[in-house]
Design an enzyme around this catalytic site. Structure first.
Site, PDB file in Angstrom:
ATOM      1  N   GLY A  91      24.208  34.256   1.443  1.00  0.00           N
ATOM      2  CA  GLY A  91      23.347  34.587   2.742  1.00  0.00           C
ATOM      3  C   GLY A  91      21.833  34.851   2.949  1.00  0.00           C
ATOM      4  O   GLY A  91      20.929  34.193   2.175  1.00  0.00           O
ATOM      5  N   HIS A 109      34.714  30.597   3.996  1.00  0.00           N
ATOM      6  CA  HIS A 109      35.682  30.948   4.943  1.00  0.00           C
ATOM      7  C   HIS A 109      36.652  29.868   5.228  1.00  0.00           C
ATOM      8  O   HIS A 109      37.323  30.164   6.013  1.00  0.00           O
ATOM      9  CB  HIS A 109      34.976  31.628   6.214  1.00  0.00           C
ATOM     10  CG  HIS A 109      33.879  32.629   6.081  1.00  0.00           C
ATOM     11  ND1 HIS A 109      33.581  33.414   5.027  1.00  0.00           N
ATOM     12  CD2 HIS A 109      32.813  33.139   6.920  1.00  0.00           C
ATOM     13  CE1 HIS A 109      32.521  34.053   4.999  1.00  0.00           C
ATOM     14  NE2 HIS A 109      31.884  34.211   6.222  1.00  0.00           N
ATOM     15  N   ASP A 149      36.678  37.579   5.194  1.00  0.00           N
ATOM     16  CA  ASP A 149      36.722  36.748   6.375  1.00  0.00           C
ATOM     17  C   ASP A 149      38.101  35.705   6.653  1.00  0.00           C
ATOM     18  O   ASP A 149      37.759  34.703   6.823  1.00  0.00           O
ATOM     19  CB  ASP A 149      35.475  35.796   6.444  1.00  0.00           C
ATOM     20  CG  ASP A 149      34.100  36.732   6.413  1.00  0.00           C
ATOM     21  OD1 ASP A 149      33.880  37.211   7.504  1.00  0.00           O
ATOM     22  OD2 ASP A 149      33.724  36.798   5.282  1.00  0.00           O
TER      23      ASP A 149
END
Length: 227
Positions: A56, A120, A147
């Site tokens: 991220g 995810h 997630d």
């Protein structure tokens, strides 16, 4: 001396406080601070390798470096590869590619904590778990799938370029529960799973210690009662 002081200062801060400081959504949105310390707090003074899938913007990796000040933190990301400092490294790799997972295992060798915060995608989550839990996670280690909400989405939804699809991670993880009770279920615990805990939007799986493996590798005393 400065590094030691910073290390001791961070050790006094909780998972929640360090996550807030790093602005990671693990606590600002997901509320993982209600679950993770139950499994990770006892490891804070230890020295080991940790792997998180998904970099991220780097908030979580910064937090892990502070939370585990004596450990080496690795991250696997499909787009990024860099060395942040002497004990924090990002490896480029796609978790949906088995060869990339194998390359990551070869580089890290062994890990005490693995966290999947990657695509995810339910199929990716399950396949990654099945491979890394057996090939990379140490005995007594902790594996977390984050997630898992995508398992409840419309299968036609697309996230990070991947269609969610019809694969059901939750149902397949239920099969793993039978491994825990191999003494009665007769389903071989080939992954050496110790516990499976379901929390809000996450699954936390622990691996048996050597002592557990020796203790539970036995025949059921009431085996004559089973079908």
């Amino acid at each position: 001396m400065l590094y030691l002081n910073i290390k001791l200062k961070n050790m006094k801060k909780s998972f929640y406080e360090l996550s807030q400081n790093a602005n990671t959504d693990k606590v600002t949105h997901h509320g993982y601070h209600f679950f993770y310390p139950l499994f990770l707090e006892k490891l804070r003074n230890d020295s080991f390798n940790m792997l998180e899938i998904g970099y991220g913007s780097g908030e979580s990796m910064k937090m892990w470096c502070d939370y585990f000040p004596s450990s080496t933190i690795f991250c696997m990301d499909i787009n990024i590869e860099k060395n942040i400092n002497e004990r924090c490294n990002v490896i480029r790799g796609d978790q949906s590619n088995l060869e990339d997972l194998k390359d990551t295992v070869q580089q890290i060798k062994t890990a005490k904590v693995i966290i999947d915060d990657g695509s995810h995608n339910p199929q990716h989550q399950y396949d990654t778990f099945m491979y890394l839990f057996e090939s990379l996670l140490e005995d007594g280690g902790v594996y977390i799938i984050e997630d898992i909400e995508t398992n409840y989405w419309n299968p036609n939804c697309v996230l990070y370029g991947y269609q969610v699809g019809n694969f059901d991670l939750m149902k397949n993880m239920n099969k793993c529960q039978e491994m825990i009770n191999q003494e009665f279920s007769k389903v071989k615990n080939s992954l050496k799973i110790s516990t499976i805990t379901y929390g809000q939007n996450c699954i936390i799986i622990t691996k048996q210690t050597v002592e557990e493996q020796e203790y539970f590798d036995r025949k059921y005393r009431f085996g004559f009662l089973t079908v």
